[in-house]
Design an enzyme around this catalytic site. Structure first.
Site, PDB file in Angstrom:
ATOM      1  N   ARG D 266       0.863  -1.188   0.000  1.00  0.00           N
ATOM      2  CA  ARG D 266       0.000   0.000   0.000  1.00  0.00           C
ATOM      3  C   ARG D 266       0.891   1.228   0.000  1.00  0.00           C
ATOM      4  NH1 ARG D 266      -2.466   0.944   5.383  1.00  0.00           N
ATOM      5  NH2 ARG D 266      -1.183   2.812   5.357  1.00  0.00           N
ATOM      6  N   HIS D 270      -3.830   4.648   4.377  1.00  0.00           N
ATOM      7  CA  HIS D 270      -4.915   3.676   4.441  1.00  0.00           C
ATOM      8  C   HIS D 270      -6.191   4.252   3.826  1.00  0.00           C
ATOM      9  CE1 HIS D 270      -7.799   0.777   5.901  1.00  0.00           C
ATOM     10  NE2 HIS D 270      -8.453   1.742   6.500  1.00  0.00           N
ATOM     11  N   TYR D 279       3.212   6.016  11.256  1.00  0.00           N
ATOM     12  CA  TYR D 279       3.575   4.675  11.727  1.00  0.00           C
ATOM     13  C   TYR D 279       4.516   3.894  10.822  1.00  0.00           C
ATOM     14  CZ  TYR D 279      -0.578   3.772   8.813  1.00  0.00           C
ATOM     15  OH  TYR D 279      -1.489   3.751   7.797  1.00  0.00           O
TER      16      TYR D 279
HETATM   17  C1  LIG Z   1     -14.561  -5.810  11.247  1.00  0.00           C
HETATM   18  C2  LIG Z   1     -13.859  -4.525  11.065  1.00  0.00           C
HETATM   19  N1  LIG Z   1     -13.041  -4.076  12.025  1.00  0.00           N
HETATM   20  C3  LIG Z   1     -12.392  -2.901  11.887  1.00  0.00           C
HETATM   21  C4  LIG Z   1     -12.563  -2.143  10.764  1.00  0.00           C
HETATM   22  C5  LIG Z   1     -11.820  -0.818  10.615  1.00  0.00           C
HETATM   23  N2  LIG Z   1     -10.840  -0.976   9.540  1.00  0.00           N
HETATM   24  C6  LIG Z   1     -11.117  -0.580   8.291  1.00  0.00           C
HETATM   25  S1  LIG Z   1      -9.940  -1.064   7.221  1.00  0.00           S
HETATM   26  C7  LIG Z   1      -9.012  -1.771   8.438  1.00  0.00           C
HETATM   27  C8  LIG Z   1      -7.737  -2.455   8.095  1.00  0.00           C
HETATM   28  C9  LIG Z   1      -7.949  -3.488   7.043  1.00  0.00           C
HETATM   29  O1  LIG Z   1      -6.739  -4.062   6.684  1.00  0.00           O
HETATM   30  P1  LIG Z   1      -6.620  -5.086   5.492  1.00  0.00           P
HETATM   31  O2  LIG Z   1      -7.614  -6.189   5.694  1.00  0.00           O
HETATM   32  O3  LIG Z   1      -5.201  -5.474   5.381  1.00  0.00           O
HETATM   33  O4  LIG Z   1      -7.094  -4.298   4.201  1.00  0.00           O
HETATM   34  P2  LIG Z   1      -6.419  -2.978   3.583  1.00  0.00           P
HETATM   35  O5  LIG Z   1      -7.111  -1.819   4.198  1.00  0.00           O
HETATM   36  O6  LIG Z   1      -4.970  -3.026   3.878  1.00  0.00           O
HETATM   37  O7  LIG Z   1      -6.725  -3.061   2.127  1.00  0.00           O
HETATM   38  C10 LIG Z   1      -9.637  -1.618   9.655  1.00  0.00           C
HETATM   39  C11 LIG Z   1      -9.113  -2.111  10.940  1.00  0.00           C
HETATM   40  C12 LIG Z   1     -13.437  -2.632   9.782  1.00  0.00           C
HETATM   41  N3  LIG Z   1     -13.682  -1.952   8.658  1.00  0.00           N
HETATM   42  N4  LIG Z   1     -14.054  -3.817   9.957  1.00  0.00           N
END
Ligand SMILES: Cc1ncc(C[n+]2csc(CCOP(=O)(O)OP(=O)(O)O)c2C)c(N)n1
Ligand SMILES: Cc1ncc(C[n+]2csc(CCOP(=O)(O)OP(=O)(O)O)c2C)c(N)n1
Ligand SMILES: [Mg+2]
Ligand SMILES: [Mg+2]
Lengths: 366, 323, 323, 366
Positions: D266, D270, D279
């Protein structure tokens, strides 16, 4: 899109895993593999045998109490006694056990009284305020949900630098639950002192293992969490204890989590509310009676001259007596005042609910 | 100090005072939490006491239970209330009843902090206000502050409480309100409602972010010579019926305001208990001004979903005119 | 026919009538479900349409959503209400809003059957009655039958409904009551309360298993020359306020009876709406007779937890004497 | 208890697993491994390249709209374009996509309009009533929770004997969620036509992969569910497409589920609400810029004389134009009447809620 799957292509391998299996005593009691150190002392094996016999005696009695209306629904461990006993025997008192509802062999080993177990299944919360180690968890009914607790307990040990281990017992069905997965994954990340032990009795009520998961072993599920698993013959209490001891010792010394799949078989009904004949043929059960955990250990002990007919009879009598005495104490347990349903809801009952408690006061005890 | 700063101060204080306090949640470490509620805490207290967890809410709830049973005082964070649902199993089946089911042998002194509510133009699933689901569960405490002072004092109380507390933090006022907060380690009482404004004509009852609009409504009503008493419920479970009943006994009229959907919202409980226990003092029907019985809309319409000052004022006016 | 047999008959009918209907859940196949609600159905309709799932409740909920989006009509079974909690995420975040969030492009015509309540001397975690948590969620329907007839007709209606329906089946009366049920494929209306007994003096409102005690209370009251009207709410979300209000307008007095814990139970919603919309016809405070605000006890004390006929009668008597 | 862990003991191996890795184009565009069949036609590769460029142009614009207050929080896919595009290009229209919130490249490929995506992130539900295949799922915000839907969709295909596949996209963080685990396990049992694809961008907001899981690869997580996984270079769109095509084809022909871990990075924040500099060090990000997916494909195409400067410029212009036109349409989208928040809540709004809808009628549009 290409119609040809590129199956011929040999891509480079970046990771390799394997699952091993541990077994010592064959069903006929002969030694299939040289025994672990602790087994050199037959007194240790006798103590395991005695615990298994007591567990079964208790179990049979509990079922008959249920059948005669003196106990609620009960989950017998018939045929699986080696798992709970083998695991418990590998733990220290200061370790924390997080059992499922079919692990009475472990509870008894750790000092829970039979009448307490009966009280719980007899429908009385007081049974969980038990005489085992005060830090042990009560039997967990919502399948798999104790796994994150085990990780939390292990985290506390790690944080406080205590050489203690959390031991979490669950069934094959539980391996389908997401909370178990989440807990294992966390344990992997933090290298927690926790041992996950799947009691693979091959059935989750009426659901056979092949409908539960497509994975060839349950042990391999640990690979997903970045640590290792091992399959053991769950009818061989020596194998269970050896595997558990190894895992618990490693966890205690900071080597992180481990997963044990103990393969056994549920010879009885799922619970007293179940009729297993509805969904599995008697021949299957019959076949598995040939592999149950008592005969092989007894044969081995007899072959070692460490056990004999008189001891067997004496033990039977002793167990009978202990169980009967416990049943008497259970049945003699006093009734509860209905308002006690508010006891221990909070450290101190909030004012808002005191009126409700008062309302119950004076209604007849049960 | 803003409300989120007050949360941070209370957490820092608790971590400093009691080595059993451990924070855990997604992104609460280096990042300081997506709302910065835990900023600086990992740096100060180390990554073992301020734990970045994997992305798994059932885990967070269950870890808290396991830690708490071992005598730690875990303070978990769920990133948004919309992600609390996978954790409800741990709250209902375990946290709320560990003490009860073991008859006091084990207990569960945990806090779960959950940012709550709409109004910050956040994406789908980020604006939930389902506190009523939790306030129905015996064995839990459910607390929601409406100011920096109460955030600080109630969070300290929640952490010190020997039982599980769900601490809902209204995101809409995380930074919108400032207040004088003395970081003196003093807790406020739980299970007690706060009378924020005394009045004779009508009782307005609310909690969390909606207290702001409710207070604004009281101001407007004052301009119309209607003297509103405003109560911040603060603790939803167990809630302080006495303070409400005393107020309604005085005013005879009340409006209950919450952001959550109307049907089965916690306002129903308040209205029901008023009807049940103070019917004869009622001069007008108890009225609920709430979010609508639909999915909280995405930002374009969310302002229309939440009770506005106008709706509260209109309701209070009507209640006061009733006879 | 018992209630559980009526459920079985409705499921069989739905499977036979509509090839899109699929059942799924733990032990529902060869075993016919732990309550035998699905007995014989896998044999008759095959193991692809009556699916034994792995032990995973979030999965069961999520599978239903995926299947429903594809035009199937999944009917999931959760084995006991205490095991529904891991599935709440799928219900709140997905099932209830798939239609809304896609503005009608996708929809979620699923049913989730859940055995509900206490009174069968079952082990820990098997006696939950947390219907209020679900009845708060916009986009869901929550239905609970109180007789074999209504189980049959309402379940057929739930399966045919184009939106998600949580169908709560009171285990205590699975076999305790028998009724004449014609297996004619006729559904009963959803969203409608049933007046089971007409009366002039007091309105008794209940749902599910508690309807039985409520009817018994009405009988006892009749012996005391108190003429009780009994309403079975049947659909809790959306609920039929009109029928309730019409009855209370007539009687001026009401007792709401449910098994769930009192605080934040669905009785609060009923009482609140009566107070809000029928205050002037009330001759006495609306009273709730409910389970207590504690964890439902294990079998030894569970009978003391649930509202008894005696408690209902006493409350109704008091309400009738109020002036 | 024996102090000696029985480590020396060589237990028999009962199961072996391996994880392989797929990669074709090196970061400099040279061919590290002979290309799959479809890549022989450079027009196919050009179409992938064009889709990636459009995705990035859209993404950059969306971020700038957010920065200027004309869009809500937005999750850019900077550096990860090859995953969404590669996967989508391996699907048929009748397949069902179950995307996460960072897969706009796949949405665009499948016909969702840019203005629809903007509308959704602009805070308007109408954006999800999109022009892609009507059966595709909307982006899933609660991480991992779309995985059981994918299994349910695939089950419907299997039941109806339709040669269709469900494709589920999620991040590395999602692999910690229990619902993903439950879905994979079920897919394994029923050999469902579903492909699980982890976009491993190595971060879940601020949580790096090593705090997310201890497993050496994400691909190995499929072992727990009894099927196979493969790691691919997620910055190599040829590898992503090849892996996805192989998995989708196999699933379509009844060979069951598959798991793909696409390793990428990425490069951006985010979301627009995040500041990744808090971070992770800029050097880490810089280093990963050397591996991003555009340069290598462009170099390769140039080396094949299938692409050049003029095409690049033309494409940039064309994307610019398309994006601008879409933004105009987005910004011109009419306001909504507040009472529409009740539309599509149920097939027909229950009587109980009509009064609430009426109450909203007449309030100003937004
Ligand atoms: C069940 C849940 N917990 C927390 C969140 C808040 N949140 C949104 S994206 C994210 C990180 C997701 O990481 P990843 O699965 O690696 O996907 P990326 O964003 O890196 O594409 C979090 C913690 C959420 N959307 N859903
Ligand atoms: C979460 C949850 N779902 C369903 C049940 C009902 N139930 C009780 S035991 C059981 C089967 C458990 O199988 P397994 O994990 O293999 O353990 P075993 O009973 O074989 O020891 C089920 C479905 C439950 N207790 N918890
Ligand atoms: Mg089992
Ligand atoms: Mg990621």
């Amino acid at each position: 899109m290409s119609d040809q799957p590129t199956a011929g292509e040999e891509l480079p391998v970046i990771a390799r895993f394997e699952v091993r299996r541990r077994a010592y005593l064959a069903p006929d009691g002969t030694v299939a593999r040289s025994l672990p150190q602790f087994a050199a002392d037959t007194r240790v094996l006798v103590s395991l045998y005695r615990a298994m016999v007591l567990t079964r005696a208790f179990d049979l009695k509990a079922v008959s109490l249920q059948r005669t209306g003196r106990l609620g629904t009960y989950a017998p461990a018939l045929g699986q006694e080696a798992v709970a006993v083998g695991v418990a025997s590998a733990m220290l008192p200061e370790d924390v056990l997080l059992p499922s509802y079919r692990d009475n062999g472990a509870l008894l080993w750790r000092g829970v009284k039979m009448e307490e177990i009966l009280l719980f299944w007899g429908g009385d919360e007081r049974g969980n305020d038990s005489s085992g180690p005060a830090h042990d968890f009560p039997p967990c009914i919502p399948v798999g949900s104790q796994a994150p607790h085990a990780a939390g307990v292990a985290y506390a040990f790690k944080l406080r630098r205590e050489p203690r281990v959390a031991v979490c017992l669950f069934g094959d069905g539980a391996t389908s639950k997401g909370d178990l997965w989440e807990a294992m994954n966390f344990a992997g990340v933090w290298q927690l002192p926790v041992v996950f032990i799947a009691n693979n009795n091959q059935w989750a009520i009426s659901v056979p293992l092949r409908l539960q998961t497509a994975s060839a072993t349950l042990a391999q599920k640990a690979i997903a969490a970045g640590f290792s698993g091992e399959q053991v013959d769950g009818n061989d209490v020596i194998a269970v204890r050896a595997a558990a001891e190894r895992a618990v010792t490693a966890a205690r010394s900071g080597k992180g989590p481990f997963f044990i799949e103990a393969v056994t078989y549920r010879l009885g009904d799922h619970t007293t509310a179940d009729d297993a004949a509805r969904y599995r043929p008697p021949e299957e059960v019959q076949a598995h009676w040939k592999e149950e955990p008592f005969a092989r250990l007894r044969s081995y002990l007899v072959s070692q001259k460490a056990w004999g007919k008189s001891q067997e009879e004496e033990l039977a009598g002793e167990c009978q007596e202990r169980v009967e005495a416990a049943v008497d104490r259970y049945l003699a347990t006093g009734p509860r005042a209905p308002e006690t349903m508010f006891d221990h809801l909070y450290a101190e009952l909030p004012k808002a609910y005191r009126g409700q408690r008062d309302e119950l006061q004076g209604t007849p005890r049960a | 100090m803003t409300l989120v700063e007050a949360v941070n101060a209370a957490l820092a204080r608790a971590l400093a005072d009691d080595s059993n306090v451990v924070l855990l949640g997604e992104d609460i470490g280096v990042n300081g939490g997506v709302f910065r509620a835990t900023i600086g805490l990992q740096q100060r207290f180390g990554r073992e006491r301020v734990v970045d967890t994997p992305l798994a809410e059932a885990l967070i709830g269950g870890l808290c239970v396991g830690m708490a049973a071992q005598g730690l005082k875990p303070v978990g964070e769920i990133q948004f209330m919309g992600f609390l649902y996978p954790c409800i199993d741990q709250l209902v089946n375990h946290a709320s009843r560990l003490r009860h089911r073991t008859q006091g042998r084990l207990s569960c002194p945990m806090v779960l902090r959950v940012p709550h509510g709409a109004g910050i133009r956040a994406p789908e699933h980020h604006s939930e206000s389902t506190e009523a689901m939790l306030a129905h569960i015996p064995g839990l405490r459910v607390v929601m502050p409406s100011s920096p002072e109460r955030a600080y004092g109630l969070l300290l109380a929640a952490i010190r409480d020997p039982d599980p507390v769900i601490f809902l933090e209204p995101t809409r006022i995380y930074r919108a309100v400032k207040g004088q907060v003395e970081d003196n380690g003093e807790a406020l009482p739980l299970d007690v409602a706060f009378v924020l404004r005394e009045g004779r004509d009508v009782t307005l009852i609310s909690w969390g972010a909606m207290v702001r609009e409710t207070m604004a409504a009281a101001d407007q009503l004052a301009a119309e010579h209607l003297d509103a008493e405003v109560i911040d419920l603060a603790t939803l479970k167990p809630y302080d019926a006495e303070t409400i009943l005393a107020s309604v006994a005085k005013t005879g009229r009340c409006v209950i305001v919450h952001e959550a959907a109307r049907t089965g919202g916690f306002g129903a409980e308040i209205a029901a208990s008023i009807a049940e226990r103070a019917l004869l003092s009622l001069l007008a029907p108890p009225v609920r001004i709430t979010g609508y019985d639909t999915v909280i809309p995405l930002p374009r319409l969310e302002q229309h979903y939440m009770p506005s000052v106008g709706r509260i004022v209109a309701a209070a006016r009507k209640v006061c005119q009733f006879s």
